[in-house]
Design a protein around this motif. Sequence first.
Motif, PDB file in Angstrom:
ATOM      1  N   UNK A 429       0.808  -1.210   0.000  1.00  0.00           N
ATOM      2  CA  UNK A 429       0.000   0.000   0.000  1.00  0.00           C
ATOM      3  C   UNK A 429       0.850   1.272   0.000  1.00  0.00           C
ATOM      4  N   UNK A 430       2.069   1.153   0.481  1.00  0.00           N
ATOM      5  CA  UNK A 430       2.945   2.339   0.565  1.00  0.00           C
ATOM      6  C   UNK A 430       4.089   2.301  -0.446  1.00  0.00           C
ATOM      7  N   UNK A 431       4.034   1.373  -1.380  1.00  0.00           N
ATOM      8  CA  UNK A 431       5.146   1.205  -2.329  1.00  0.00           C
ATOM      9  C   UNK A 431       5.402   2.461  -3.154  1.00  0.00           C
ATOM     10  N   UNK A 432       4.353   3.211  -3.454  1.00  0.00           N
ATOM     11  CA  UNK A 432       4.514   4.394  -4.301  1.00  0.00           C
ATOM     12  C   UNK A 432       4.709   5.686  -3.506  1.00  0.00           C
ATOM     13  N   UNK A 433       4.715   5.569  -2.185  1.00  0.00           N
ATOM     14  CA  UNK A 433       4.896   6.766  -1.360  1.00  0.00           C
ATOM     15  C   UNK A 433       6.380   7.097  -1.219  1.00  0.00           C
ATOM     16  N   UNK A 434       6.685   8.357  -1.327  1.00  0.00           N
ATOM     17  CA  UNK A 434       8.052   8.810  -1.140  1.00  0.00           C
ATOM     18  C   UNK A 434       8.049   9.968  -0.143  1.00  0.00           C
ATOM     19  N   UNK A 435       8.837   9.893   0.912  1.00  0.00           N
ATOM     20  CA  UNK A 435       8.851  11.003   1.872  1.00  0.00           C
ATOM     21  C   UNK A 435       9.419  12.262   1.228  1.00  0.00           C
ATOM     22  N   UNK A 436       8.836  13.418   1.530  1.00  0.00           N
ATOM     23  CA  UNK A 436       9.363  14.675   0.957  1.00  0.00           C
ATOM     24  C   UNK A 436      10.743  14.998   1.522  1.00  0.00           C
ATOM     25  N   UNK A 437      11.538  15.655   0.731  1.00  0.00           N
ATOM     26  CA  UNK A 437      12.900  16.013   1.132  1.00  0.00           C
ATOM     27  C   UNK A 437      12.969  17.522   1.376  1.00  0.00           C
ATOM     28  N   UNK A 438      13.382  17.935   2.576  1.00  0.00           N
ATOM     29  CA  UNK A 438      13.316  19.367   2.930  1.00  0.00           C
ATOM     30  C   UNK A 438      14.233  20.251   2.101  1.00  0.00           C
ATOM     31  N   UNK A 439      15.305  19.729   1.556  1.00  0.00           N
ATOM     32  CA  UNK A 439      16.238  20.578   0.818  1.00  0.00           C
ATOM     33  C   UNK A 439      15.833  20.777  -0.633  1.00  0.00           C
ATOM     34  N   UNK A 440      14.707  20.175  -1.051  1.00  0.00           N
ATOM     35  CA  UNK A 440      14.256  20.322  -2.433  1.00  0.00           C
ATOM     36  C   UNK A 440      13.064  21.264  -2.563  1.00  0.00           C
ATOM     37  N   UNK A 441      12.575  21.827  -1.461  1.00  0.00           N
ATOM     38  CA  UNK A 441      11.375  22.666  -1.515  1.00  0.00           C
ATOM     39  C   UNK A 441      11.401  23.675  -0.367  1.00  0.00           C
ATOM     40  N   UNK A 442      10.628  24.735  -0.506  1.00  0.00           N
ATOM     41  CA  UNK A 442      10.536  25.717   0.580  1.00  0.00           C
ATOM     42  C   UNK A 442       9.991  25.083   1.861  1.00  0.00           C
ATOM     43  N   UNK A 443      10.271  25.742   2.979  1.00  0.00           N
ATOM     44  CA  UNK A 443       9.921  25.186   4.285  1.00  0.00           C
ATOM     45  C   UNK A 443       8.427  24.951   4.433  1.00  0.00           C
ATOM     46  N   UNK A 444       7.574  25.925   4.037  1.00  0.00           N
ATOM     47  CA  UNK A 444       6.128  25.759   4.199  1.00  0.00           C
ATOM     48  C   UNK A 444       5.583  24.679   3.274  1.00  0.00           C
ATOM     49  N   UNK A 459      -3.550   6.139   6.319  1.00  0.00           N
ATOM     50  CA  UNK A 459      -4.573   5.455   5.523  1.00  0.00           C
ATOM     51  C   UNK A 459      -4.151   4.023   5.204  1.00  0.00           C
ATOM     52  N   UNK A 460      -2.873   3.836   4.891  1.00  0.00           N
ATOM     53  CA  UNK A 460      -2.380   2.483   4.601  1.00  0.00           C
ATOM     54  C   UNK A 460      -2.480   1.592   5.826  1.00  0.00           C
ATOM     55  N   UNK A 461      -2.112   2.127   6.984  1.00  0.00           N
ATOM     56  CA  UNK A 461      -2.223   1.350   8.222  1.00  0.00           C
ATOM     57  C   UNK A 461      -3.677   1.001   8.516  1.00  0.00           C
ATOM     58  N   UNK A 462      -4.572   1.971   8.335  1.00  0.00           N
ATOM     59  CA  UNK A 462      -5.978   1.730   8.611  1.00  0.00           C
ATOM     60  C   UNK A 462      -6.526   0.640   7.698  1.00  0.00           C
TER      61      UNK A 462
END
Length: 506
Positions: A429-444, A459-462
């Motif tokens: 269920x989480x195979x396509x999820x990728x955690x965001x990387x802070x150095x590639x985007x603004x803080x907000x 949602x995957x856990x549920x």
Amino acid sequence: MLSRRRVAIGVGGAVVLLAALDAYVVTTILVTVAGDLDVPVNRLERITPVITGFLLGYVAAMPLLGRLSDRFGRRPVIEVCLLVFAAGSAVTALADGVPLLTAGRVLQGMSGGALLPVTMALAGDLWEERRRPLVLGAVGSAQELGSALGPLYGAGVAAALGWRWIFWVNIPVAVLAMVAVWFAVPGGRPAGERPRIDVMGGALLALGLGLLVVAVYNPEPAESALPSWGVPMLAGGAVVLAAFVAWEVRARTRLLDLAGTRRGPLLATLGVSLLSGAALIVTLVDVQLVAQTLLGKDALGGALLLSWFLVALLVAAVLGGVAAVRAGERWPLVIGMLVAAAGYALIAGWPADLAQASYGPLPRMQTDLVLTGLGLGLVIAPVSSAVLRVVPADRFGIASAAVVVARMMGMLLGISALSAWGFHRFHALTADLRPPLPFLMPKDEFARAMVTYKAALQDALRTEYQEIFWITAGLCLLGAVLALAVAGRPAETQTSPSSPERLLTP
């Protein structure tokens, strides 16, 4: 004589409580133990042998030890089990890695688990059939009291002193229990010829179940539901279990001798015990995981949530004994499994905003857990008394062991199979999820992306938990169908062929 019988069964219930506490402490301290042994929290599959090892030791040893209690008497078997239980506790407390921890838990499972069926057999020795369900309900209550207190006890001791102290405390307690057993439990053995011990049958059963457990243990669930050795091990386990059945059919001495019994009601009752065991272990493990992964609770908070289910289980264990005396075993079993199925269906439908869900003035989580606990608790005493009622007195020990082995076999296979499925489903269920990387985007933007990512994980856990609880509801429905084949109302005047007076002679 009645007072001495009560003292004997009271001491037996106390040692059952001691073992039951340790059987369930791991369900709430698993994450704590994993951290201490450097097992990452996202790789909990690596520590599942700590649970399955205990259950496998329990299942492998119970038929043989139950039969040994028929041959040599209840007291010496209980004494030896307490001694080994203390040794296993020491190994567990000293463990510095998962292999040694698992070895200690296997010893605890082999020895501590035997205390329940042997004590239940003692109740069968000392009480006539008409009153036996109430006594078995009391013994079952001691077991369920351990299951109710075990998660809280484990979480409390781990928080205050560290998880290793849970097992260090067992050693002096086991020594005191050995002294009490020596003076209180009858030293005689059941009347009749001394039965032989089916060592080969026990070895085949243990090997077959062990192969099945190894087959579904997958250290890399992201790759597949089964490990690379899964299919060969499943085939090997099936072959060994088939050899076990063939051996039991042809052997002169059998692990469970069905001669003189009504096989249909007996096998149906054992089937109910197996399915209720699978449902129980799913609740103990997955409700705790729901609390910690979806609700953000710690181990103690998860144990407090689980206690709603466990206290209801305890109360219903006594009610089931009363119902079996008045109405026979069949209908309490049918009703209990149907109520449990309804409870698991409700749990499977828990909404995303779980903490705020309610039935009017009643909180939904607690209400659903109480309903499920009442259902499973109702079957505890009837399933035990139904088996003892269809076997001869000289087989009470092995029959009692069979009930508990069936239940623990359900727990063993249930946690093994559903854990393998659950870990694999979560990774899928989480195979396509990728955690965001802070150095590639603004803080907000990173903060918003992280919120979205965490919501997807939730949602995957549920989804994973919902599927497991729906499967469990189906198992309980199957148990209700099997319960229809259990023998009906017991005879009003039949008494046990064993002699309580004989057993009370040291």
